[in-house]
Write a protein that holds these residues in place. Structure first.
Motif, PDB file in Angstrom:
ATOM      1  N   GLN A  57      42.022  49.206  43.089  1.00 56.84           N
ATOM      2  CA  GLN A  57      41.116  48.414  43.925  1.00 56.84           C
ATOM      3  C   GLN A  57      41.930  47.401  44.719  1.00 56.84           C
ATOM      4  N   GLN A 107      40.898  38.277  39.301  1.00 56.36           N
ATOM      5  CA  GLN A 107      41.011  39.569  39.963  1.00 56.36           C
ATOM      6  C   GLN A 107      42.064  40.460  39.344  1.00 56.36           C
ATOM      7  N   GLU A 108      43.016  39.864  38.595  1.00 55.91           N
ATOM      8  CA  GLU A 108      44.103  40.715  38.097  1.00 55.91           C
ATOM      9  C   GLU A 108      43.632  41.666  37.000  1.00 55.91           C
ATOM     10  N   ILE A 109      42.418  41.477  36.483  1.00 56.66           N
ATOM     11  CA  ILE A 109      41.933  42.429  35.486  1.00 56.66           C
ATOM     12  C   ILE A 109      40.982  43.439  36.117  1.00 56.66           C
ATOM     13  N   ARG A 110      41.062  43.597  37.453  1.00 57.35           N
ATOM     14  CA  ARG A 110      40.177  44.572  38.098  1.00 57.35           C
ATOM     15  C   ARG A 110      40.690  45.983  37.832  1.00 57.35           C
ATOM     16  N   GLU A 111      39.883  46.914  38.258  1.00 58.24           N
ATOM     17  CA  GLU A 111      40.221  48.319  38.076  1.00 58.24           C
ATOM     18  C   GLU A 111      41.471  48.657  38.882  1.00 58.24           C
ATOM     19  N   PRO A 112      42.374  49.492  38.361  1.00 60.46           N
ATOM     20  CA  PRO A 112      43.569  49.833  39.137  1.00 60.46           C
ATOM     21  C   PRO A 112      43.191  50.620  40.382  1.00 60.46           C
TER      22      PRO A 112
END
Lengths: 285, 151
Positions: free
Chosen positions: B109, B102-107
């Motif tokens: 979110q 999840q840490e590479i999700r869109e900022p």
């Protein structure tokens, strides 16, 4: 448009969505009771049968029987692929989907694609199997296999999309008063009738596009009685692939090459790009 | 002579293609196992390929099948790269769960927080194929010792 067909399409959407939702894993990973699974199976089955009643059977009996067999097994396999808790079973049901789709390809005159799909996807499925055996945990142990990411919202969204597609297709169906292959019916004219049906004048850019799409190399054999096609089956496909679509073949080859390099570059073990600088390296003398 | 592949047959094929695509989409959105997500994406491609083949057959030219060959190639490329990525991701986290990334999700979110304590583990009874427990084969015998005689 028949109101009865609309009712059946709504039944497909509602029953299919609720059946799929019941069959999917629980949001928090709770065990669903056997009764809800049973209800899900029944609802999905009714939705599948309703969808099958929306199809018009082919004229010959044998083609019709195989069409219904392949279509129903592909859709049932698709539901079971996405709802199996064990990824091994998912891969097996996906194999069923691929085999049924290859049968549908065969029924619609794509012999080479039927064989090619089975060959390519058989390899892909075996590799997936290897990955599952290497990486996945034992059945029932992995939490993430028994938890779904917001299954209700995902099912609702996707079946809303399915409803729009199904409604558009039902609205396109042949009305009862019209013969199935009437030449005056210009809703979706066939390739050979395009120039007349759409009223395209010769020597216009549109006409040249149509002529290019209907060149003798690009024409399926045995469709139009008045025209000639160069090859049959695989010979015809190879003919069009290496005359009309030569650039496509080259591009696709380049894409495969790039993907090969990419896969090797990704999968090779290597030190991290930014290692933790706990003890800085000694300055070079 | 009317073609056996009528307009209604085309609609049949389009319905099946749409259903396969939608079911693949449900699987891609709802499942969390990376391998199952990969299979769902392949299923969406199958639905699209069916649609293209039916259109090509209806219009009486090879273009639909040529496009499907392109799809098949792209699917092969996608499979190779996706499986390489799955291998790498599994090496980092020792899990196939997509939620761990999840840490590479869109900022902007929100973070999805799961409560794994609510998950219940299904108990599986050992089937007839499970390996039997072997009884230990007695005590380990004394190892022979050799003495080297030199003349």
């Amino acid at each position: 448009m028949d109101i009865f067909e609309i009712v059946r399409a709504i039944a497909v959407i509602v029953l299919g969505a609720s059946g799929t939702w019941l069959l999917l894993p629980h949001r928090h990973g709770r065990i669903k009771p056997a009764r809800s699974t049973l209800v899900g199976v029944v609802l999905s089955g009714i939705a599948l049968i309703c969808l099958a009643t929306l199809w018009k059977p082919p004229t010959t009996f044998l083609a019709g029987a195989f069409f219904y067999l392949f279509a129903l097994s592909s859709l049932a396999g698709a539901v079971l692929t996405i709802t199996s808790r064990n990824p091994v079973y998912s891969a097996l049901w996906f194999a069923a989907v691929v085999l049924s789709t290859a049968g549908l390809f065969l029924l619609s005159g794509a012999q080479f694609l039927a064989a090619g799909t089975i060959i390519v996807y058989a390899g892909a499925i075996i590799v997936t199997f290897l990955f599952v055996i290497m990486l996945a945990q034992k059945e029932g142990r992995a939490t993430y296999d028994r938890m779904a990411r917001s299954p209700g919202r995902a099912t609702a969204t996707c079946f809303l999309l399915f409803w729009s597609l199904l409604y558009a297709l039902i609205a396109l169906k042949t009305p009862p008063g019209l013969k199935p292959d009437d030449a005056t019916d210009s809703r979706l004219a066939r390739g050979s009738n395009l120039l007349i049906a759409k009223g395209i004048a010769p020597n216009t850019p549109e006409a040249s596009v149509v002529h290019r799409a209907l060149s003798p190399t690009n024409r399926l054999p045995d469709i139009d009685p008045g025209t000639t096609a160069l090859g049959r089956h695989v010979a015809g496909l190879g003919g069009t692939l290496y005359t009309d679509h030569l650039v496509t073949v080259e591009l696709v080859g380049a894409l495969l090459f790039a993907a090969l390099i990419g896969a090797i570059a990704i999968a090779t073990p290597k030190p991290p790009i930014r290692p933790v600088q706990s003890n800085p390296p000694p300055p070079a003398s | 002579m009317t073609d056996a592949f009528t307009f209604d047959m085309l609609i049949n094929y389009l319905m099946i293609g749409a259903a396969l695509m939608v079911l693949g989409m449900v699987g891609f959105l709802a499942r969390r196992n990376l391998i199952v997500m990969f299979l769902s994406a392949e299923m969406m491609l199958q639905g699209t390929a069916l649609t293209l083949v039916a259109f090509g057959r209806y219009h009486g030219n090879w273009t639909g099948q040529v496009f499907t060959i392109v799809i098949l190639t792209v699917a092969a490329c996608e499979a190779s790269i996706a499986l390489a990525l799955i291998l790498i991701l599994f090496n980092r986290k020792s899990s196939l769960d997509v939620t761990l990334w999840q840490e590479i999700r869109e900022p902007g979110q929100p973070l999805t927080v799961d409560d794994p304590s609510q998950a219940e583990v299904e108990q599986f009874e050992d089937g007839p194929e499970t390996y039997p427990h072997l009884t230990p084969a007695g005590i380990e015998p004394e190892h022979p010792t050799w003495t080297v005689h030199r003349n």
